[in-house]
Design a protein around this motif. Structure first.
Motif, PDB file in Angstrom:
ATOM      1  N   SER A 109     -12.217   4.342  -8.212  1.00 40.40           N
ATOM      2  CA  SER A 109     -11.648   3.254  -7.418  1.00 40.40           C
ATOM      3  C   SER A 109     -10.147   3.139  -7.656  1.00 40.40           C
ATOM      4  O   SER A 109      -9.613   3.640  -8.631  1.00 40.40           O
ATOM      5  CB  SER A 109     -12.337   1.939  -7.762  1.00 40.40           C
ATOM      6  OG  SER A 109     -12.213   1.643  -9.136  1.00 40.40           O
ATOM      7  N   ALA A 110      -9.514   2.456  -6.721  1.00 40.85           N
ATOM      8  CA  ALA A 110      -8.076   2.192  -6.816  1.00 40.85           C
ATOM      9  C   ALA A 110      -7.800   0.865  -6.142  1.00 40.85           C
ATOM     10  O   ALA A 110      -8.602   0.381  -5.341  1.00 40.85           O
ATOM     11  CB  ALA A 110      -7.279   3.299  -6.149  1.00 40.85           C
ATOM     12  N   GLU A 111      -6.668   0.290  -6.469  1.00 45.58           N
ATOM     13  CA  GLU A 111      -6.248  -0.961  -5.850  1.00 45.58           C
ATOM     14  C   GLU A 111      -4.926  -0.725  -5.139  1.00 45.58           C
ATOM     15  O   GLU A 111      -4.039  -0.058  -5.667  1.00 45.58           O
ATOM     16  CB  GLU A 111      -6.087  -2.041  -6.915  1.00 45.58           C
ATOM     17  CG  GLU A 111      -5.850  -3.409  -6.335  1.00 45.58           C
ATOM     18  CD  GLU A 111      -5.862  -4.470  -7.414  1.00 45.58           C
ATOM     19  OE1 GLU A 111      -4.762  -4.766  -7.942  1.00 45.58           O
ATOM     20  OE2 GLU A 111      -6.948  -4.962  -7.744  1.00 45.58           O
ATOM     21  N   TYR A 112      -4.849  -1.260  -3.920  1.00 47.19           N
ATOM     22  CA  TYR A 112      -3.624  -1.124  -3.148  1.00 47.19           C
ATOM     23  C   TYR A 112      -3.421  -2.390  -2.334  1.00 47.19           C
ATOM     24  O   TYR A 112      -4.346  -2.852  -1.655  1.00 47.19           O
ATOM     25  CB  TYR A 112      -3.698   0.098  -2.226  1.00 47.19           C
ATOM     26  CG  TYR A 112      -2.492   0.255  -1.349  1.00 47.19           C
ATOM     27  CD1 TYR A 112      -1.258   0.602  -1.880  1.00 47.19           C
ATOM     28  CD2 TYR A 112      -2.575   0.033   0.014  1.00 47.19           C
ATOM     29  CE1 TYR A 112      -0.141   0.731  -1.081  1.00 47.19           C
ATOM     30  CE2 TYR A 112      -1.468   0.168   0.831  1.00 47.19           C
ATOM     31  CZ  TYR A 112      -0.250   0.513   0.266  1.00 47.19           C
ATOM     32  OH  TYR A 112       0.853   0.633   1.063  1.00 47.19           O
ATOM     33  N   ALA A 113      -2.238  -2.959  -2.426  1.00 49.62           N
ATOM     34  CA  ALA A 113      -1.874  -4.171  -1.681  1.00 49.62           C
ATOM     35  C   ALA A 113      -2.915  -5.271  -1.872  1.00 49.62           C
ATOM     36  O   ALA A 113      -3.299  -5.953  -0.930  1.00 49.62           O
ATOM     37  CB  ALA A 113      -1.671  -3.851  -0.205  1.00 49.62           C
ATOM     38  N   GLY A 114      -3.399  -5.407  -3.112  1.00 45.90           N
ATOM     39  CA  GLY A 114      -4.331  -6.480  -3.440  1.00 45.90           C
ATOM     40  C   GLY A 114      -5.773  -6.227  -3.038  1.00 45.90           C
ATOM     41  O   GLY A 114      -6.615  -7.102  -3.169  1.00 45.90           O
ATOM     42  N   LYS A 115      -6.088  -5.041  -2.555  1.00 44.81           N
ATOM     43  CA  LYS A 115      -7.452  -4.724  -2.131  1.00 44.81           C
ATOM     44  C   LYS A 115      -7.984  -3.533  -2.919  1.00 44.81           C
ATOM     45  O   LYS A 115      -7.249  -2.600  -3.208  1.00 44.81           O
ATOM     46  CB  LYS A 115      -7.477  -4.399  -0.632  1.00 44.81           C
ATOM     47  CG  LYS A 115      -8.865  -4.170  -0.105  1.00 44.81           C
ATOM     48  CD  LYS A 115      -8.874  -3.979   1.395  1.00 44.81           C
ATOM     49  CE  LYS A 115     -10.320  -3.709   1.823  1.00 44.81           C
ATOM     50  NZ  LYS A 115     -10.438  -3.291   3.182  1.00 44.81           N
ATOM     51  N   ARG A 116      -9.289  -3.568  -3.259  1.00 44.39           N
ATOM     52  CA  ARG A 116      -9.948  -2.479  -3.961  1.00 44.39           C
ATOM     53  C   ARG A 116     -10.495  -1.472  -2.957  1.00 44.39           C
ATOM     54  O   ARG A 116     -11.064  -1.854  -1.940  1.00 44.39           O
ATOM     55  CB  ARG A 116     -11.124  -3.020  -4.772  1.00 44.39           C
ATOM     56  CG  ARG A 116     -10.807  -3.193  -6.201  1.00 44.39           C
ATOM     57  CD  ARG A 116     -12.040  -3.656  -6.952  1.00 44.39           C
ATOM     58  NE  ARG A 116     -11.619  -4.779  -7.762  1.00 44.39           N
ATOM     59  CZ  ARG A 116     -11.895  -6.040  -7.501  1.00 44.39           C
ATOM     60  NH1 ARG A 116     -12.654  -6.362  -6.516  1.00 44.39           N
ATOM     61  NH2 ARG A 116     -11.433  -6.989  -8.274  1.00 44.39           N
ATOM     62  N   TYR A 117     -10.345  -0.195  -3.291  1.00 43.48           N
ATOM     63  CA  TYR A 117     -10.883   0.884  -2.473  1.00 43.48           C
ATOM     64  C   TYR A 117     -11.739   1.780  -3.355  1.00 43.48           C
ATOM     65  O   TYR A 117     -11.423   1.992  -4.526  1.00 43.48           O
ATOM     66  CB  TYR A 117      -9.748   1.708  -1.845  1.00 43.48           C
ATOM     67  CG  TYR A 117      -8.925   0.908  -0.870  1.00 43.48           C
ATOM     68  CD1 TYR A 117      -9.317   0.782   0.460  1.00 43.48           C
ATOM     69  CD2 TYR A 117      -7.764   0.259  -1.281  1.00 43.48           C
ATOM     70  CE1 TYR A 117      -8.572   0.037   1.360  1.00 43.48           C
ATOM     71  CE2 TYR A 117      -7.011  -0.494  -0.380  1.00 43.48           C
ATOM     72  CZ  TYR A 117      -7.419  -0.602   0.927  1.00 43.48           C
ATOM     73  OH  TYR A 117      -6.689  -1.341   1.824  1.00 43.48           O
TER      74      TYR A 117
END
Length: 102
Positions: free
Chosen positions: A69-77
């Motif tokens: 997983s990763a986080e980008y612009a406050g969202k988890r992917y």
């Protein structure tokens, strides 16, 4: 008195001058900025078992404790594997735009 070390000293001084002008930069994936994706150590307990799509390839997956997983612009992917996650982290906007087109 011979100056046989002069070329070596000149090369060292030149190298030091170049290094002082061009500071070493950290890779984008190492930076801690909301504009840059960052790798998460593990999904939060609340996300375990959740159905989602891989942010890289769009395949359906269920979040497990070892799901990349990763986080980008406050969202988890979430991702199918580490290589897909690493590609996303290196250039998240590329994959977000591709996902929007699908």
């Amino acid at each position: 008195m011979k100056h046989s070390n002069f070329p070596i000293m000149l090369a060292i001084l030149f190298t030091l001058a170049i290094l002082s002008i061009a500071p070493l930069s950290t890779p984008a994936w190492c930076a801690d900025s909301p504009a840059i994706a960052r790798v998460l150590a593990a999904p939060p307990a609340a996300d375990l078992g959740m159905s989602t799509k891989c942010a890289y390839c769009g395949m359906k997956l269920y979040v497990k404790k070892d799901t990349p997983s990763a986080e980008y612009a406050g969202k988890r992917y979430y991702f199918c594997d580490n290589s897909e996650r690493d590609s996303f982290v290196a250039n998240p906007e590329k994959y977000l735009h591709q996902a929007a087109k699908k």
